[in-house]
Design an enzyme around this catalytic site. Structure first.
Site, mmCIF file in Angstrom:
data_model
loop_
_atom_site.group_PDB
_atom_site.id
_atom_site.type_symbol
_atom_site.label_atom_id
_atom_site.label_comp_id
_atom_site.label_asym_id
_atom_site.label_seq_id
_atom_site.Cartn_x
_atom_site.Cartn_y
_atom_site.Cartn_z
ATOM 1 N N GLU A 202 0.825 -1.205 0.000
ATOM 2 C CA GLU A 202 0.000 0.000 0.000
ATOM 3 C C GLU A 202 0.859 1.253 0.000
ATOM 4 O O GLU A 202 0.452 2.312 -0.500
ATOM 5 C CB GLU A 202 -0.935 -0.009 1.216
ATOM 6 C CG GLU A 202 -2.093 0.967 1.087
ATOM 7 C CD GLU A 202 -3.197 0.729 2.086
ATOM 8 O OE1 GLU A 202 -4.142 -0.013 1.770
ATOM 9 O OE2 GLU A 202 -3.111 1.284 3.205
ATOM 10 N N HIS B 127 5.717 -27.046 0.999
ATOM 11 C CA HIS B 127 5.086 -28.167 0.300
ATOM 12 C C HIS B 127 4.034 -27.666 -0.690
ATOM 13 O O HIS B 127 3.204 -28.445 -1.157
ATOM 14 C CB HIS B 127 4.449 -29.117 1.318
ATOM 15 C CG HIS B 127 5.450 -29.820 2.175
ATOM 16 N ND1 HIS B 127 5.860 -31.116 1.955
ATOM 17 C CD2 HIS B 127 6.158 -29.383 3.245
ATOM 18 C CE1 HIS B 127 6.764 -31.464 2.857
ATOM 19 N NE2 HIS B 127 6.962 -30.417 3.657
ATOM 20 N N LYS C 106 -13.189 1.936 -3.803
ATOM 21 C CA LYS C 106 -14.291 2.429 -2.982
ATOM 22 C C LYS C 106 -15.275 3.228 -3.828
ATOM 23 O O LYS C 106 -16.494 3.083 -3.701
ATOM 24 C CB LYS C 106 -13.753 3.303 -1.842
ATOM 25 C CG LYS C 106 -12.951 2.550 -0.796
ATOM 26 C CD LYS C 106 -12.479 3.510 0.294
ATOM 27 C CE LYS C 106 -11.636 2.802 1.337
ATOM 28 N NZ LYS C 106 -11.150 3.736 2.382
#
Length: 501
Positions: free
Chosen positions: A333, A354, A470
């Site tokens: 960010e 794994h 947003k």
């Protein structure tokens, strides 16, 4: 039986000794030395096939530039403002937090804890990740399932408002049935959709259950003077704490955003602050090779310039894993601007070895790896010898090598193997699980990522890309005064060729 064979659980023992304001934490010189976080660049500077990924000379050459940016940062200069406000309050915060304020936070947390069985922390992003990461780092893996007396008297703690998944929300509500509920809602504006929706639902539930007394069980951490949540808190009479104007969400874990919830959990916030303060003092220096935040930022900046697009941040500790998720926010960010920055991929080793361990070892060479190695676990678990040695593990038990020994190799082995496979990596050594070290680590990462943004030539304290989602989401939801934008987006979507298989 369990305690007789394996001894006391030291994580639980720590929870049983909740801090008292009367015994405020003051680290000795010996304690500080024993809890010194170290940055190991062995697999960055050593040559592979005759060439080092980053040489000492390259680090020496970039050091003057890093020092210059570091001085700007300390002076409050550079590109650091959001809507005209300098967002550097986190830099000096460890020295500005007073004993009286910590006492107030601890007292309010204690008062609320005594009235409730369950504590809900409502927030998203920086209002959530640091609180949860610190809680997981310092408490029992199954904290909420322990009897309350083994949690040091703390209530059960759950997190909401970080997503809008109705199934997750409904499942959490089941845990509240018949329990006394307390809430800390964390939002500067009070209009962040995910958190505001969660609070609206929980607030209605609590008012139905407790009537006017619901206000006594709600704490709002929000803007000092303005915003929807501040207005509601003043109207309802909630106790409040403040989200500072000059500290962004992802840098806010040492503010009341983080401190109140951690105090409710019984975590020593005095020791936590001391850890921040210690790393602040350590990273104040402009001496490049004595400042781990500057070196860390330089290595990551040079790595990106050399084509590394992904940073795998891996740890050998389930407790520390949530901190890698905190790093997954603060670095992308802050760095993800104008085509710059590395994607951070949190990993728990050996589990992920794994899975995407195959990609790290043999995939595209666009990866930098950073290990958070917990050197001293709370517990020591012996590996018993087996007369038949069916699984072939007696070579460990017969040589006194316990789980702790193997867990260290979960970092040492991959670090060497991945280096030989062409993946440069560095290790941050965390001596042990305590609030002091978690505070140190947070501050080191905050200063490093601030320098990273400065080195890249952009403001690391804004996040315009987050605002884009947003705007689109609210417009599509029909938020007032965004109707036309919503129609434009819908029209654009509807005009696209659809291909559904």
């Amino acid at each position: 039986m369990i305690e007789k064979q394996f001894g006391k659980n030291n994580t639980t023992q720590r929870q049983l000794h909740s801090p008292s304001p009367a015994n405020s934490f003051s680290p000795s010189r010996g304690f500080v030395e024993q809890n010194r976080i170290k940055l190991d660049l062995t697999y960055i500077i050593n040559p592979l096939d005759g060439r080092s990924f980053i040489t000492r000379q390259e680090l020496d050459e970039i050091a003057p530039t890093v020092i210059e940016q570091h001085r700007l940062l300390k002076q409050g200069a550079g590109d650091c403002k959001d809507k005209g406000v300098s967002m550097l309050g986190w830099q000096s915060l460890p020295d500005k937090i007073t004993r009286e304020h910590l006492d107030q936070v601890a007292s309010t947390a204690s008062e609320l804890s005594e009235k409730i069985d369950i504590f809900l922390s409502l927030g998203i992003g920086g209002s959530y990740l640091g609180v949860e990461a610190t809680l997981r780092a310092l408490t029992h893996s199954y904290f909420n399932q322990l009897p309350r007396d083994q949690r040091g008297g703390a209530p059960e703690i759950y997190f909401l408002g970080q997503n809008v998944d109705p199934d997750f929300f409904r499942d959490t509500l089941d845990l509240l049935d018949g329990k006394r509920i307390g809430v800390n809602v964390i939002s500067k504006s009070g209009t962040t959709a995910e958190t505001a929706i969660a609070f609206r639902i929980i607030r209605e539930l609590m008012e139905q259950l407790y009537g006017n007394k619901a206000a006594e069980l709600i704490v709002a951490t929000t803007d000092k003077t303005k915003g929807a949540l501040r207005t509601l808190a003043d109207e309802k009479g909630y106790k409040t704490f403040v989200v500072p104007d000059d500290i962004g969400g992802r840098f806010s874990v040492l503010t009341d955003v983080g401190l109140f919830g951690l105090a409710v959990a019984g975590i020593d916030i005095y020791e936590f602050v001391a850890g921040f303060r210690q790393m602040m003092q350590r990273t104040e220096t402009d001496d490049f090779w004595r400042n781990p935040a500057m070196v860390h930022a330089a290595v990551r900046h040079l790595s990106h310039r050399k084509g590394k697009k992904i940073e795998v941040v891996a740890t050998n500790s389930v407790a520390i894993y949530q901190i890698t998720r905190w790093m997954e926010q603060i670095f992308p960010e802050s760095e993800g601007h104008n085509g710059h920055g590395m994607w951070v991929s949190p990993s728990l080793y050996s589990e992920k070895l794994h899975a995407n361990g195959q990609m790290v070892q043999d995939g595209e060479r666009n990866i930098l790896e950073t290990f958070l190695r917990l050197e001293g676990s709370d517990s020591h678990i012996a590996i018993p010898s087996d007369p038949n040695d069916v699984d072939g593990l007696n070579y460990l038990s017969d040589n006194g090598r316990d789980m702790n020994f193997v867990n260290r190799l979960v970092i040492d082995g991959p670090a060497y193997a991945h280096f030989k496979g062409g993946v440069p990596n560095m290790t941050i050594d965390i001596p042990r699980r305590n609030a002091f070290n978690i505070g140190q680590l947070y501050y080191m990462m905050e200063r490093s990522v601030a320098l990273s943004g400065y080195l890249a030539g952009h403001n690391p304290f804004i996040q315009p890309g987050v605002e884009a989602y947003k705007k689109a989401m609210f417009a599509l939801a029909g938020k007032p005064r965004t109707e036309q934008e919503g129609k434009t987006i819908e029209s654009a979507i509807n005009s696209m060729e659809r291909l559904v298989v």
